[in-house]
Design an enzyme around this catalytic site. Structure first.
Site, mmCIF file in Angstrom:
data_model
loop_
_atom_site.group_PDB
_atom_site.id
_atom_site.type_symbol
_atom_site.label_atom_id
_atom_site.label_comp_id
_atom_site.label_asym_id
_atom_site.label_seq_id
_atom_site.Cartn_x
_atom_site.Cartn_y
_atom_site.Cartn_z
ATOM 1 N N HIS A 56 3.307 -7.798 1.900
ATOM 2 C CA HIS A 56 4.293 -6.847 1.386
ATOM 3 C C HIS A 56 5.459 -7.674 0.860
ATOM 4 O O HIS A 56 5.723 -8.766 1.380
ATOM 5 C CB HIS A 56 4.858 -5.966 2.499
ATOM 6 C CG HIS A 56 3.867 -5.101 3.192
ATOM 7 N ND1 HIS A 56 3.167 -5.526 4.282
ATOM 8 C CD2 HIS A 56 3.476 -3.837 2.948
ATOM 9 C CE1 HIS A 56 2.367 -4.550 4.692
ATOM 10 N NE2 HIS A 56 2.531 -3.517 3.901
ATOM 11 N N ASP A 59 7.503 -8.937 3.711
ATOM 12 C CA ASP A 59 6.907 -9.900 4.646
ATOM 13 C C ASP A 59 7.372 -11.299 4.252
ATOM 14 O O ASP A 59 7.410 -12.208 5.080
ATOM 15 C CB ASP A 59 5.372 -9.902 4.579
ATOM 16 C CG ASP A 59 4.752 -8.585 4.993
ATOM 17 O OD1 ASP A 59 5.422 -7.810 5.687
ATOM 18 O OD2 ASP A 59 3.592 -8.340 4.600
ATOM 19 N N MET A 90 -3.990 -10.111 -3.085
ATOM 20 C CA MET A 90 -3.438 -8.747 -3.088
ATOM 21 C C MET A 90 -1.972 -8.779 -2.683
ATOM 22 O O MET A 90 -1.572 -9.575 -1.838
ATOM 23 C CB MET A 90 -4.251 -7.887 -2.111
ATOM 24 C CG MET A 90 -3.764 -6.468 -1.919
ATOM 25 S SD MET A 90 -2.496 -6.267 -0.638
ATOM 26 C CE MET A 90 -3.490 -5.713 0.741
ATOM 27 N N GLU A 183 -4.322 3.582 -0.430
ATOM 28 C CA GLU A 183 -4.836 3.548 0.952
ATOM 29 C C GLU A 183 -4.445 4.812 1.705
ATOM 30 O O GLU A 183 -3.268 5.130 1.846
ATOM 31 C CB GLU A 183 -4.276 2.310 1.659
ATOM 32 C CG GLU A 183 -4.716 2.213 3.108
ATOM 33 C CD GLU A 183 -4.231 0.932 3.784
ATOM 34 O OE1 GLU A 183 -3.764 0.017 3.067
ATOM 35 O OE2 GLU A 183 -4.305 0.859 5.015
ATOM 36 N N LYS A 185 -4.394 7.462 5.071
ATOM 37 C CA LYS A 185 -4.314 7.494 6.537
ATOM 38 C C LYS A 185 -3.926 8.918 6.933
ATOM 39 O O LYS A 185 -3.087 9.525 6.263
ATOM 40 C CB LYS A 185 -3.254 6.493 7.014
ATOM 41 C CG LYS A 185 -3.235 6.282 8.513
ATOM 42 C CD LYS A 185 -2.241 5.200 8.907
ATOM 43 C CE LYS A 185 -2.235 5.004 10.401
ATOM 44 N NZ LYS A 185 -1.206 4.047 10.843
ATOM 45 N N GLU A 219 -9.463 1.948 4.875
ATOM 46 C CA GLU A 219 -9.315 1.163 6.107
ATOM 47 C C GLU A 219 -10.180 1.786 7.206
ATOM 48 O O GLU A 219 -10.090 2.991 7.464
ATOM 49 C CB GLU A 219 -7.850 1.114 6.552
ATOM 50 C CG GLU A 219 -7.714 0.458 7.930
ATOM 51 C CD GLU A 219 -6.287 0.122 8.334
ATOM 52 O OE1 GLU A 219 -5.509 -0.303 7.456
ATOM 53 O OE2 GLU A 219 -5.963 0.270 9.518
ATOM 54 N N HIS A 222 -8.452 4.015 9.723
ATOM 55 C CA HIS A 222 -7.794 5.223 9.232
ATOM 56 C C HIS A 222 -8.763 6.391 9.102
ATOM 57 O O HIS A 222 -8.374 7.544 9.302
ATOM 58 C CB HIS A 222 -7.104 4.939 7.896
ATOM 59 C CG HIS A 222 -5.958 3.990 8.034
ATOM 60 N ND1 HIS A 222 -5.193 3.578 6.982
ATOM 61 C CD2 HIS A 222 -5.447 3.357 9.122
ATOM 62 C CE1 HIS A 222 -4.263 2.736 7.406
ATOM 63 N NE2 HIS A 222 -4.409 2.585 8.706
ATOM 64 N N ASP A 247 -9.869 -2.628 3.920
ATOM 65 C CA ASP A 247 -9.147 -3.084 5.111
ATOM 66 C C ASP A 247 -10.075 -2.966 6.309
ATOM 67 O O ASP A 247 -10.400 -1.867 6.773
ATOM 68 C CB ASP A 247 -7.887 -2.228 5.338
ATOM 69 C CG ASP A 247 -6.711 -2.695 4.489
ATOM 70 O OD1 ASP A 247 -6.884 -3.666 3.703
ATOM 71 O OD2 ASP A 247 -5.624 -2.102 4.603
ATOM 72 N N ASP A 257 -3.066 4.304 16.309
ATOM 73 C CA ASP A 257 -3.487 3.320 15.302
ATOM 74 C C ASP A 257 -3.660 1.956 15.973
ATOM 75 O O ASP A 257 -2.690 1.232 16.173
ATOM 76 C CB ASP A 257 -2.388 3.273 14.234
ATOM 77 C CG ASP A 257 -2.710 2.335 13.099
ATOM 78 O OD1 ASP A 257 -3.855 1.865 13.019
ATOM 79 O OD2 ASP A 257 -1.803 2.081 12.297
ATOM 80 N N ASP A 259 -5.719 -0.849 15.234
ATOM 81 C CA ASP A 259 -5.820 -2.074 14.422
ATOM 82 C C ASP A 259 -6.478 -3.228 15.186
ATOM 83 O O ASP A 259 -6.006 -4.367 15.171
ATOM 84 C CB ASP A 259 -4.438 -2.516 13.913
ATOM 85 C CG ASP A 259 -3.914 -1.637 12.791
ATOM 86 O OD1 ASP A 259 -4.729 -0.988 12.111
ATOM 87 O OD2 ASP A 259 -2.688 -1.599 12.585
ATOM 88 N N ASP A 289 -7.163 -6.086 8.162
ATOM 89 C CA ASP A 289 -5.859 -5.472 8.421
ATOM 90 C C ASP A 289 -5.830 -5.083 9.900
ATOM 91 O O ASP A 289 -6.045 -3.930 10.260
ATOM 92 C CB ASP A 289 -5.642 -4.255 7.529
ATOM 93 C CG ASP A 289 -4.229 -3.722 7.671
ATOM 94 O OD1 ASP A 289 -3.424 -4.385 8.356
ATOM 95 O OD2 ASP A 289 -3.933 -2.654 7.121
HETATM 96 C C1 GLT Z 1 0.597 -1.341 7.617
HETATM 97 C C2 GLT Z 1 -0.516 -0.330 7.634
HETATM 98 C C3 GLT Z 1 -1.700 -0.796 6.907
HETATM 99 C C4 GLT Z 1 -1.479 -0.984 5.442
HETATM 100 C C5 GLT Z 1 -0.513 -2.044 5.137
HETATM 101 C C6 GLT Z 1 -0.248 -2.045 3.649
HETATM 102 S S1 GLT Z 1 0.881 -2.018 6.093
HETATM 103 O O1 GLT Z 1 0.319 -2.386 8.493
HETATM 104 O O2 GLT Z 1 -0.829 -0.035 8.995
HETATM 105 O O3 GLT Z 1 -2.798 0.018 7.116
HETATM 106 O O4 GLT Z 1 -2.690 -1.421 4.883
HETATM 107 O O5 GLT Z 1 0.920 -1.402 3.312
HETATM 108 MN MN MN Z 2 -4.419 -1.006 6.007
HETATM 109 MN MN MN Z 3 -4.053 0.592 10.424
#
Ligand code: GLT
Ligand code: MN
Ligand code: MN
Length: 383
Positions: A56, A59, A90, A183, A185, A219, A222, A247, A257, A259, A289
């Site tokens: 980002h 970042d 990206m 993306e 979510k 993702e 998500h 992702d 969430d 991750d 991600d």
């Molecule tokens: C954030 C989010 C991700 C996105 C990123 C891109 S930022 O961490 O949870 O799923 O892909 O903005």
């Molecule tokens: Mn993501």
């Molecule tokens: Mn996520």
């Protein structure tokens, strides 16, 4: 020591600065790891064998940096990438952290916030282009609502369309050649986020001024948060020519969430996903991600990053084995060839005149139990 599961540049494994740099803060507890400078993150990615780093705007460049500070930071970062052989495939923009975006960015009710979001995104595109990125991700983390009293959701869709159209024009104008990847979510950090699924974005893209420039960045977590089958979303995006980025991570359905490290929660779903990406010949980055557990120090973060790539490569090898398995292939060929039919008057008359053994057709066992157990045997390493 290198083996079949050692990552290579052609695997196109990438990580966000925010992933290996995640400090373990959650809604109930503070950071557990020291800040990782972008150059140090790049060095770590080089060490574990990754190919790319994504970021980002903020970042890398603090939100309040002056232009000369920005130039110095970008220069240092570019040097670090060159030194460690890491590319930037990206770039994206942070439209969710700063309190100015508490009511959304492109969909916020205040037109000044929407304008600021556009300006910030154009600058993030400048940054991404300067670093060589060709994919620009937009994740609308704050584009949503806790109460639908705040705006009509169709108004939000119109605002989102206006913003994406504007940004496509900017990329064309500046000749950046970006492919924009949207993306989805379903929720978190907002109560509900607009465009909750990849499928919603696929519908939206067709309504844009430059649909050819815009695709999706699905993702794993998500779609799984919403209890959906991620592979099906990816397959639809692929079939539509819209899988611009992906992702990879993992998630127990119905939770927050998480991750998690790729493949760590739903190994069978991860297997089908890897098999799909490899079978169709997906050529884009394989972006993780995800982030390390909050229990880890930076050695643990390296274990996390290595684990994401290793699991992908193990599953890729398992997928090859599955494809080469004579018994699996024989079962598949028994259950149906995929011949697509198209409408002609001749075909219509033939079809209308055909007779079908409905009862007989419904009686035939399909052997999917056997097929799935063979899959388990391959996956668990006994076949
Ligand atoms: C954030 C989010 C991700 C996105 C990123 C891109 S930022 O961490 O949870 O799923 O892909 O903005
Ligand atoms: Mn993501
Ligand atoms: Mn996520």
């Amino acid at each position: 020591m290198s083996d079949a599961y050692t990552p290579r540049p052609e695997d196109k494994f990438s990580f966000g600065l925010w992933t290996v740099g995640n400090r373990g803060r959650d809604p109930f507890g503070d950071v557990v790891r020291d800040a990782l400078a972008p150059a140090a993150a790049v060095a770590m990615l080089g060490e574990v064998g990754a190919w790319g780093v994504n970021l980002h705007d903020n970042d890398l460049v603090p939100i309040d940096a002056t232009p000369s500070e920005r130039d110095r930071i970008v220069k240092e970062f570019t040097c670090a990438c060159e030194r460690h052989g890491i590319v930037v495939p990206m770039a994206t923009v942070n439209l969710f952290f700063d309190p100015v975006f508490r009511d959304g960015a492109f969909t916020a009710n205040d037109a000044r916030v929407r304008a600021y979001a556009l300006q910030k995104t154009m600058r993030a595109m400048d940054l991404g282009a300067a670093l060589g990125a060709k994919i620009f991700v937009l994740w609308g983390g704050r584009e949503g609502a806790e109460t639908d009293a705040c705006r009509r959701p169709d108004e939000a869709v119109k605002r989102l369309r206006e913003a994406v159209n504007y940004l496509c024009e900017y990329s064309i104008d500046r000749q950046y050649g970006f492919k924009v990847a949207l993306e989805a979510k379903p929720n978190e950090p907002r109560g509900d986020i607009y465009m909750a699924t990849t499928g919603a974005y696929l519908g939206f893209i067709a309504t844009l001024d430059h649909p050819e420039m815009v695709g999706v960045n699905p993702e794993v977590a998500h779609e799984q948060m919403a209890g959906l089958n991620f592979l099906h979303a990816v397959a639809q995006a692929w079939e539509a020519g819209k899988l611009f980025h992906i992702d990879l991570n993992d998630q127990a359905p119905g939770r927050y969430d998480q991750d998690f490290r790729f493949g760590s929660a739903n190994v069978k779903a991860a297997f089908w996903l890897v098999k799909f990406l490899e079978d169709v010949g997906y050529q884009g980055p394989r972006h993780f991600d995800a982030h390390a557990y909050r229990t880890e120090d930076y050695e643990g973060v390296k274990d996390f990053a290595r684990g994401c790539m290793r699991t992908y490569l193990i599953l890729r090898e398992r997928a090859k084995r599955w494809n080469a398995d004579a018994e699996i292939q024989a079962l598949l060929s028994e259950t149906g060839a995929t011949e697509l039919v198209s409408y002609t008057p001749r075909h219509r008359d033939l079809l209308l005149g055909s007779s079908f053994d409905r009862v007989g057709l419904a009686k035939r066992g399909l052997a999917y139990e056997r097929l799935d157990q063979l899959t388990m045997d391959v996956l668990l390493g006994v076949r």
